[in-house]
Scaffold this motif. Structure first.
Motif, short mmCIF file in Angstrom:
data_model
loop_
_atom_site.label_atom_id
_atom_site.label_comp_id
_atom_site.label_asym_id
_atom_site.label_seq_id
_atom_site.Cartn_x
_atom_site.Cartn_y
_atom_site.Cartn_z
N GLY A 93 0.67 -1.14 0.21
CA GLY A 93 0.01 0.34 -0.03
C GLY A 93 0.85 0.98 -0.39
N ASP A 94 0.48 2.68 -1.01
CA ASP A 94 1.09 3.34 -0.54
C ASP A 94 1.02 4.17 0.40
OD1 ASP A 94 1.78 6.64 -1.54
OD2 ASP A 94 0.62 6.30 -3.24
N LEU A 97 -0.97 9.30 2.38
CA LEU A 97 -2.44 9.25 2.22
C LEU A 97 -3.16 10.37 2.55
CD1 LEU A 97 -3.23 6.81 4.69
CD2 LEU A 97 -3.38 5.89 2.12
N HIS A 111 0.45 12.79 -2.84
CA HIS A 111 1.70 12.02 -1.91
C HIS A 111 1.71 13.74 -1.53
CE1 HIS A 111 3.26 13.74 -5.72
NE2 HIS A 111 4.78 13.56 -4.89
N ARG A 116 -2.01 15.15 4.81
CA ARG A 116 -1.66 14.18 4.39
C ARG A 116 -1.74 13.28 5.53
NH1 ARG A 116 2.53 16.10 2.58
NH2 ARG A 116 4.47 15.49 3.89
N SER A 139 -5.54 2.91 -1.87
CA SER A 139 -4.70 2.94 -1.20
C SER A 139 -3.57 2.02 -2.08
CB SER A 139 -4.55 3.57 0.10
OG SER A 139 -3.88 2.63 1.44
N SER A 288 5.49 7.81 -4.04
CA SER A 288 3.37 7.10 -4.55
C SER A 288 3.40 6.92 -6.02
CB SER A 288 3.21 8.25 -3.38
OG SER A 288 2.87 8.01 -2.21
#
Length: 343
Positions: A93-94, A97, A111, A116, A139, A288
């Motif tokens: 996952g990234d 967020l 990103h 975030r 994500s 990202s």
């Protein structure tokens, strides 16, 4: 995991950490729960352990905190509104967020969203040094069969390195210099080599340079042995405050300098040199935008970062790793992985 709890590594203050039983995550609407299979220990995690991490002093993070942002696992639960086909899929996952509503997010730059969260780093979003992690479904990045958990947990640092290599713009006929043969520097070197560039590495220790040579990089140097040769691109992947200026000095006129390493104190460059040499300078914050391409490179075998992983430990050994201890029997690579399923 028992009775709605799980084991997780918790930092309660500088140098104070341990494995605790904490509430297991629940898949709220729009999110999934992942059974974690592998996590990489990163320099950012070390900064949280020492208390040096800037976010702790800027109000973006606080103790107690749960770290870990380089991870891979299998989706075990989905919340309302999430495509049920995610269940049972292997994913990473990234880390970044974004709020998905601000101008930056709408322009594809989530990103660097001001609001975030960063998994295991910023905004109170618990990290992956645990048996499970909850993340937004949007994500997720699916992992194809050739990308196992080891490679999956190397996607996040790989995405950073891929972006740095792309920003360097070096290919066949170009000579590139990477400053710092740590995890990111070696990954950058691997991606630059895959792009066809002649890759050189500058380091400090004989051990790190010998490891780089073991990966097939013949051109390894220290500050005392670096040859007077033109470099079309220089990537600073170090944490040394003096190297950003050296990168600018070493790069060829009309070349490219990429800054992906972060020093603990302020570093400076002379913008007169930047302008008079007509150099392009690029900063890289996050992997990202490069995650999917990194997964593709790993799946195709054009880049194989597995040798970078020196050892895999359980959650109970994480504090010692963060304190700088080398696991018994560790190989020569710079990266330590954690498998939360180990005793």
């Amino acid at each position: 995991m028992n009775d709605g709890t799980m084991r997780a590594f918790v930092l309660t203050g500088p140098g104070k950490a341990g494995v605790e039983e904490v509430p297991a995550p629940v898949a709220v609407p729009g999110e999934v729960v992942v059974d974690v299979e592998r996590i990489g220990v990163c320099g950012t995690d070390v900064e949280f352990f020492t208390g040096e991490m800037a976010y702790l002093h800027q109000g973006h993070a606080s103790y107690p905190t749960r770290i870990g942002h380089e991870w891979a696992g299998t989706v075990s639960a989905v919340g309302d509104g999430v495509d049920p086909s995610w269940l049972g899929r292997r994913v990473t996952g990234d880390t970044m967020l974004g709020d998905r509503t601000c101008r930056r997010c709408r322009r594809g730059h989530q990103h660097v969203c001001e609001q975030r969260q960063e998994v295991g780093i910023r905004g109170g979003r618990p990290g992956a040094l645990a048996e499970q992690i909850a993340v937004p479904a949007w994500s997720l990045h699916a992992l194809p069969d050739p990308v196992d958990a080891v490679l999956g947990a190397l996607v996040e640092p790989g995405g950073n390195a891929l972006r740095a290599a792309q920003a360097a713009g070096a290919g066949p006929g170009d000579r590139a210099l990477v400053l710092g043969p740590g995890t990111i520097g070696l990954l950058v070197a691997l991606f630059l080599r895959a792009a066809g560039a002649e890759v050189h590495l500058l380091g400090r220790s004989d051990e790190s340079l010998a490891f780089a040579r073991g990966l097939g990089f013949r051109h390894t140097w220290t500050a005392d042995t670096l040859p007077d040769t033109p470099f079309d691109a220089v990537v600073d992947a170090s944490n040394a405050a003096h190297l950003p200026a050296l990168a600018l000095d070493l790069v060829e006129p009309a070349g490219r300098v990429v800054y992906i390493g972060l020093a603990g104190s302020r570093s400076t460059i002379d913008t007169r040199t930047l302008a008079l040499k007509d150099v392009t300078a690029v900063g890289v914050l996050s992997g990202s935008p490069g995650l999917d391409a990194t997964i593709g490179a790993y799946a195709a075998g054009t880049v194989d970062p597995r040798p970078l992983v020196a050892a895999t430990v359980g959650l109970e050994q994480v504090a010692a790793v963060l304190a700088g201890e080398r696991p018994e029997g560790a190989a020569g690579g710079p990266k330590i992985h954690v498998d939360p399923r180990l005793p």
